[in-house]
Design a protein around this motif. Structure first.
Motif, PDB file in Angstrom:
ATOM      1  N   GLY A   1       0.689  -1.430   0.089  1.00  9.69           N
ATOM      2  CA  GLY A   1       0.037   0.252  -0.008  1.00  9.69           C
ATOM      3  C   GLY A   1       0.972   1.094   0.134  1.00  9.69           C
ATOM      4  N   TYR A   2       1.074   1.894   0.609  1.00 12.87           N
ATOM      5  CA  TYR A   2       1.097   3.721   0.267  1.00 12.87           C
ATOM      6  C   TYR A   2       1.954   3.143   1.830  1.00 12.87           C
ATOM      7  N   GLU A   3       2.449   2.493   2.561  1.00 16.67           N
ATOM      8  CA  GLU A   3       3.600   2.388   3.257  1.00 16.67           C
ATOM      9  C   GLU A   3       4.880   2.676   2.564  1.00 16.67           C
ATOM     10  N   TYR A   4       5.125   2.657   1.161  1.00 16.17           N
ATOM     11  CA  TYR A   4       5.920   2.497   0.210  1.00 16.17           C
ATOM     12  C   TYR A   4       5.458   3.916  -0.887  1.00 16.17           C
ATOM     13  N   ALA A   5       6.428   4.573  -1.548  1.00 17.85           N
ATOM     14  CA  ALA A   5       6.118   4.939  -2.897  1.00 17.85           C
ATOM     15  C   ALA A   5       8.228   5.610  -3.555  1.00 17.85           C
ATOM     16  N   TYR A   6       7.486   6.159  -4.732  1.00 19.21           N
ATOM     17  CA  TYR A   6       8.627   6.632  -5.796  1.00 19.21           C
ATOM     18  C   TYR A   6       9.053   7.792  -4.585  1.00 19.21           C
ATOM     19  N   PRO A   7      10.331   7.493  -4.752  1.00 20.07           N
ATOM     20  CA  PRO A   7      11.337   7.257  -4.756  1.00 20.07           C
ATOM     21  C   PRO A   7      11.933   5.861  -3.641  1.00 20.07           C
ATOM     22  N   ASP A   8      11.495   5.534  -2.324  1.00 15.96           N
ATOM     23  CA  ASP A   8      11.606   4.745  -1.347  1.00 15.96           C
ATOM     24  C   ASP A   8      11.852   3.529  -2.906  1.00 15.96           C
ATOM     25  N   ILE A   9      10.675   3.733  -3.377  1.00 15.60           N
ATOM     26  CA  ILE A   9      10.861   2.031  -4.185  1.00 15.60           C
ATOM     27  C   ILE A   9      10.674   2.601  -5.843  1.00 15.60           C
ATOM     28  N   LYS A  10      11.773   1.621  -6.335  1.00 18.28           N
ATOM     29  CA  LYS A  10      12.302   2.414  -7.899  1.00 18.28           C
ATOM     30  C   LYS A  10      13.506   1.106  -8.557  1.00 18.28           C
ATOM     31  N   ILE A  11      13.184   1.070 -10.444  1.00 18.06           N
ATOM     32  CA  ILE A  11      14.083   0.346 -10.748  1.00 18.06           C
ATOM     33  C   ILE A  11      15.093   1.000 -11.666  1.00 18.06           C
ATOM     34  N   GLU A  12      15.976   1.159 -11.442  1.00 15.31           N
ATOM     35  CA  GLU A  12      17.383   1.140 -11.398  1.00 15.31           C
ATOM     36  C   GLU A  12      17.499   1.156 -13.291  1.00 15.31           C
ATOM     37  N   ASN A  13      18.131   2.900 -13.142  1.00 14.66           N
ATOM     38  CA  ASN A  13      17.942   3.474 -15.168  1.00 14.66           C
ATOM     39  C   ASN A  13      16.274   3.191 -15.411  1.00 14.66           C
ATOM     40  N   ASN A  14      15.380   3.373 -14.501  1.00 17.13           N
ATOM     41  CA  ASN A  14      14.241   3.066 -15.079  1.00 17.13           C
ATOM     42  C   ASN A  14      13.034   4.621 -14.578  1.00 17.13           C
ATOM     43  N   LYS A  15      12.642   5.099 -15.236  1.00 20.25           N
ATOM     44  CA  LYS A  15      12.444   6.561 -14.040  1.00 20.25           C
ATOM     45  C   LYS A  15      10.895   6.116 -14.372  1.00 20.25           C
ATOM     46  N   VAL A  16      10.210   4.996 -13.875  1.00 15.92           N
ATOM     47  CA  VAL A  16       8.810   4.666 -13.730  1.00 15.92           C
ATOM     48  C   VAL A  16       8.172   4.669 -11.745  1.00 15.92           C
ATOM     49  N   ALA A  17       7.256   4.272 -11.911  1.00 12.71           N
ATOM     50  CA  ALA A  17       6.954   3.761  -9.883  1.00 12.71           C
ATOM     51  C   ALA A  17       6.418   2.476 -10.532  1.00 12.71           C
ATOM     52  N   PRO A  18       7.563   1.751  -9.646  1.00  7.41           N
ATOM     53  CA  PRO A  18       6.891   0.068  -9.451  1.00  7.41           C
ATOM     54  C   PRO A  18       5.804  -0.451  -8.694  1.00  7.41           C
ATOM     55  N   ILE A  19       4.911  -1.020  -8.457  1.00  8.37           N
ATOM     56  CA  ILE A  19       3.962  -1.373  -8.230  1.00  8.37           C
ATOM     57  C   ILE A  19       4.813  -2.890  -7.468  1.00  8.37           C
ATOM     58  N   LEU A  20       4.712  -2.997  -6.820  1.00  9.86           N
ATOM     59  CA  LEU A  20       5.534  -4.296  -6.692  1.00  9.86           C
ATOM     60  C   LEU A  20       4.038  -5.294  -5.598  1.00  9.86           C
ATOM     61  N   LEU A  21       3.604  -6.422  -6.564  1.00 15.17           N
ATOM     62  CA  LEU A  21       2.511  -7.774  -5.617  1.00 15.17           C
ATOM     63  C   LEU A  21       3.411  -8.265  -5.324  1.00 15.17           C
ATOM     64  N   GLY A  22       2.897  -9.101  -4.238  1.00 15.22           N
ATOM     65  CA  GLY A  22       3.782 -10.526  -4.204  1.00 15.22           C
ATOM     66  C   GLY A  22       1.998 -11.403  -4.309  1.00 15.22           C
ATOM     67  N   ILE A  23       2.008 -12.480  -5.514  1.00 13.25           N
ATOM     68  CA  ILE A  23       1.190 -13.395  -4.928  1.00 13.25           C
ATOM     69  C   ILE A  23       1.358 -14.636  -4.894  1.00 13.25           C
ATOM     70  N   ASP A  24       0.795 -15.410  -4.792  1.00 17.59           N
ATOM     71  CA  ASP A  24       0.267 -17.164  -4.738  1.00 17.59           C
ATOM     72  C   ASP A  24       0.194 -18.213  -6.168  1.00 17.59           C
ATOM     73  N   ASP A  25       1.035 -18.913  -6.832  1.00 21.37           N
ATOM     74  CA  ASP A  25       1.262 -20.017  -7.791  1.00 21.37           C
ATOM     75  C   ASP A  25      -0.018 -20.139  -7.652  1.00 21.37           C
ATOM     76  N   TYR A  26      -0.034 -20.734  -6.591  1.00 17.42           N
ATOM     77  CA  TYR A  26      -2.152 -21.116  -7.309  1.00 17.42           C
ATOM     78  C   TYR A  26      -2.911 -19.439  -8.081  1.00 17.42           C
ATOM     79  N   LEU A  27      -2.546 -18.231  -7.982  1.00 18.13           N
ATOM     80  CA  LEU A  27      -3.912 -17.242  -7.990  1.00 18.13           C
ATOM     81  C   LEU A  27      -2.800 -17.376 -10.175  1.00 18.13           C
ATOM     82  N   ILE A  28      -1.603 -17.369 -10.268  1.00 21.51           N
ATOM     83  CA  ILE A  28      -1.077 -16.745 -10.801  1.00 21.51           C
ATOM     84  C   ILE A  28      -2.043 -18.635 -12.163  1.00 21.51           C
TER      85      ILE A  28
END
Length: 833
Positions: free
Chosen positions: A524-551
């Motif tokens: 959620g809003y605990e983190y936001a760019y630039p606390d979480i970022k992708i190096e060498n690309n100025k985008v805002a990553p939304i990281l999600l953990g997902i169990d393989d059953y849902l995949i």
């Protein structure tokens, strides 16, 4: 000396008005058909404008809820002197002052502290207000969620301690740290539609005045005379008062200010309104409008043509060309005004019914009532368009009637037999076809008016008939059930505090009939760019953990899912809400930086990103979180193995949990989940509920489409009946002569029926051609974009509409002719000469 023109001028306006009414009332059956046709056309336009403006207002209100205000715009970083100057500008109708104090001094809770005046409270779209706004020095007005996060009940009169930092606006520079005790004078809730995720704490004017606040910490929110091109108006106000508007806020020089535009207003100039999305709806409206125009045009043309002989006689006694034109236009206005009044009343009522149905079945739209101003706009638009249609419809015949000589007018007949038609072998079919095709413009207008109503009805049924329920709900839910906190389903999941508790999951997994399930993790809003970022690309990553059953429940659009590789934690899956909108391809390696902890992963594949496997809103993340005017970053949705996600982010909160059950146990699970809803922090969704919702959605589309199509179809049928009636009456002399030379009434009826069959069959052909064009250039693309429909060609409505016209052409023709041919043959010929 008085000119000859002044001597000859006669005051005859009142006479022309009386004559126009007399002509209109002379043929009561024609008058009634004309009145009803215009009324139905007005109903169509009024109901369309009611729905369009109602939906537009709803969309504006919905967007305003996410922004938090209904004000048109604002001037930022002002001093008291600046406010005194700008607030007096002639273009500012009302204004409100907001004085920024700082932010809550808490790493886990995001909230702003400020002061706003009465207008500010009035314009803020806050809900469930209790108590009163702060008046005493130690009063505080706080949103309930923030109060509870701070560990308080949020009750009126409760003492609350608020630690906060005084900051320079837009720079984030802390000038002082403070902690004060306040008494809660009132509480409120942010709209559930708001995804801002920032709490609001409002302080009293008496308290704020005692603080040592930075300079230029005030914003001036304004209401202008209207919401058209707000940005341009704000720029002109600033320029007129000697200010320069700059895009980069923070540490501005003298006479430099910033502005903000409320982009919720569709005509603000800053609106994110995507017109391409509404092209199919605009095309639908154009089809309806063209059909209405053709119908009313044809009815007036027939009516005016019937009066040309009378107009010729009026010219013989001295009526001038302008007077002839004026007479015809007055006749059209006399028919239009009462019809439009009735049409507006009925059309607005229909529009309200349609809007209520839409709002009752769509949580993404705000239920708004049509205000008096909006109703006035609807009436003005509908009246203007109907009158314009009438005016354009009578222009051509009025011009012709004004030009034709009295002798030609007395001999006027629409049907012209050309030499190439002449033949020794004349049959009833040939005679009918020559009569129909003798006036090509009228033929095309009649056939098009019949065709377009069928096309609109067919388009609606093509869309609704091809809604795939299973395909549609896959965007919302991928399992039999999905559990989460109420905030998740209300589009405002903000972090670990809003996660679903483990005890609910444990009890569900131990319930008889449980098959399997999987969790979706998000910080959620605990983190936001630039606390979480992708190096060498100025985008805002939304990281999600997902169990393989849902995949395994997701639609993989690129690559393949390898469970063994997934378990290593070195692979991720990209979620795309639009095809190829991600910067990464399968096989790419990316470095994810979470608070300076870097993890290199490889893209295993891509899935379709939607509500079933992600957030139920689309975050807006700025490059500089303290600068509202900074660029908005693109989003990258990245799914990780849950163990790797937890290790990298340090978060293990479950945003939602989806699971499948045995069909025989669904009733027991429904009871269990409903019992959980009595506990805080729990809500659920199910496949069955979504199927019901989609069926309601389908019924809604059908209701709206059928409502408009029925009105249009009635107009079309009425027009066809009018064509039949006027054709018979106009040709009664010729028909009587044919009867006099030996043609039986039975053959005359056959001749008339064949004429109407030609219209109906040509209408079927035209509607089929138009339908193919509409399908190719509008419906197919639109149905692909909606993602819950699969295109299949539908033709039955076309056949049905034209079949009804054929039945009308057969039954009505015979009865109408029989009714008007009861007098003796001699009397009929004499009375119609």
């Amino acid at each position: 000396m008085e000119s000859w023109w002044e001597k000859m001028k006669v005051k005859n306006k009142a006479y022309i008005r009386r004559l126009a009414k007399s002509i209109l009332n002379a043929n009561k059956s024609r008058r009634n058909i004309l009145l009803l046709a215009i009324a139905l056309t007005s109903i169509l336009f009024t109901s369309l404008f009611s729905v369009a403006l109602g939906l537009g207002k709803s969309m504006e209100t919905q967007t305003m809820k996410t922004i938090g205000t209904i004000s048109h715009g604002s001037f930022k970083e002002l001093s008291d002197e600046d406010i005194n100057i700008l607030s007096k500008d002639k273009d500012i109708k009302e204004f409100s002052i907001r004085e920024k104090v700082g932010i809550l001094d808490d790493e886990k809770i995001s909230a702003e502290l400020s002061y706003i005046d009465k207008n500010g409270y009035k314009w803020s779209l806050i809900e469930k207000v209790k108590g009163k706004f702060p008046e005493k020095e130690n009063d505080v007005f706080i949103d309930l969620a923030t109060a509870k996060k701070l560990g308080y009940k949020g009750e009126i009169g409760e003492e609350i301690e608020v630690p906060y930092n005084i900051e320079k606006p837009y720079t984030g520079e802390i000038t002082e740290k403070k902690s004060e005790k306040f008494i809660i004078s009132g509480t409120f809730q942010n709209p559930i539609d708001s995804n801002v995720g920032v709490g609001q704490i409002y302080l009293s004017k008496a308290y704020v005045d005692k603080l040592s606040l930075p300079e230029n910490n005030k914003d001036l929110e304004v209401m202008l005379k209207n919401a058209f091109m707000i940005r341009d108006k704000l720029l002109k106000i600033a320029e007129r008062n000697g200010y320069k508007v700059v895009d980069d806020p923070g540490n501005l020089s003298d006479k430099e200010i910033g502005i903000g535009v409320n982009f919720a207003y569709l005509l603000s100039g800053d609106s994110s309104f995507d017109f391409k999305t509404f092209i199919p709806f605009l095309a639908f409206l154009i089809l309806v409008i063209v059909a209405g125009y053709l119908i009313i045009n044809n009815i007036f043309k027939i009516s005016v043509n019937e009066d040309i002989k009378l107009l010729g006689l009026l010219k013989t006694i001295g009526m001038t060309k302008p007077q002839i034109k004026k007479l015809i236009h007055l006749e059209s206005i006399a028919a239009s005004l009462p019809s439009i009044i009735v049409g507006d009343i009925v059309g607005i009522s229909i529009g309200k019914v349609i809007l209520n149905k839409i709002f009752a079945n769509n949580e993404m739209l705000t239920d708004v009532k049509l205000s008096l101003m909006v109703i006035i706009l609807i009436i003005l638009f509908s009246t203007a368009f109907t009158l314009l249609t009438v005016f354009l419809s009578v222009m051509r015949p009025a011009k012709y009637a004004a030009k034709v000589s009295p002798i030609d007018a007395s001999r006027y007949n629409e049907t012209t037999i050309k030499k190439k038609y002449m033949s020794e072998n004349i049959s009833l079919g040939k005679l009918a076809s020559r009569q129909v095709f003798s006036n090509k413009f009228r033929f095309i207008s009649i056939v098009l008016s019949i065709s377009l109503s069928a096309v609109i009805l067919n388009s609606v049924l093509t869309y609704t008939g091809n809604i795939d329920l299973e395909k549609g709900i896959s965007d919302v839910i991928a399992t039999d059930y999905n559990i989460a906190s109420p905030k998740y389903f209300r589009y405002m999941y903000s972090g670990s505090e809003d996660g679903i508790k483990d005890n609910f999951i444990d009890e569900i997994e131990n319930q008889k009939g449980f098959k399997a399930g999987g969790a979706l993790y998000y910080y959620g809003y605990e983190y936001a760019y630039p606390d979480i970022k992708i190096e060498n690309n100025k985008v805002a990553p939304i990281l999600l953990g997902i169990d393989d059953y849902l995949i395994n429940k997701q639609k993989i659009i690129d690559g393949e899912f390898d469970k063994e590789k997934w378990q290593t934690g070195n692979y991720v899956i990209i979620g795309e809400k639009i095809k190829n909108n991600s910067d990464y391809k399968t096989g790419d390696k990316i470095k994810i930086n979470v608070k300076n902890r870097v993890k290199e992963v490889q893209v295993m594949g891509k899935v379709e990103y939607n509500f079933s496997n992600g957030l139920r809103y689309f975050p807006v993340i700025k490059e500089d979180i303290n600068d509202e005017s900074s660029p908005t970053l693109g989003l990258e949705y990245i799914y990780m193995n849950p163990n790797e996600y937890k290790e990298l982010t340090g978060d293990n909160s479950i945003m939602s949990y989806g699971f499948d059950v045995e069909d025989s146990e669904k009733e027991n699970f429904d009871k269990l989940l409903k019992s959980f809803e009595n506990e805080p922090g729990f809500s659920y969704d199910s496949r069955d509920l979504q199927i019901k919702s989609f069926k309601d959605f389908k019924n809604l589309i059908e209701f709206v489409g059928y409502s408009l199509s029925i009105v249009l179809f009635l107009i079309s049928v009425l027009n066809f009946i009018n064509v039949i009636a006027t054709e018979i009456l106009r040709n009664m002399v010729n028909l009587s002569i044919l009867e006099a030379i030996g043609m039986t009434k039975k053959n005359i009826k056959k001749y008339l029926v064949k004429k109407n069959l030609i219209y109906s069959l040509c209408g079927l052909v035209f509607s089929l051609i138009i339908m193919l064009l509409v399908d190719k250039f509008i419906l197919i693309d639109f149905m692909e974009q909606t993602q819950w429909t699969s295109y299949k060609f539908v033709i039955m409505p076309l056949i049905l509409v034209n079949f009804v016209n054929i039945i009308i052409g057969i039954i009505f023709t015979g009865r109408f002719y029989e009714k008007h041919s009861q007098n003796s043959l001699v009397d009929r010929i004499r009375s119609l000469e």
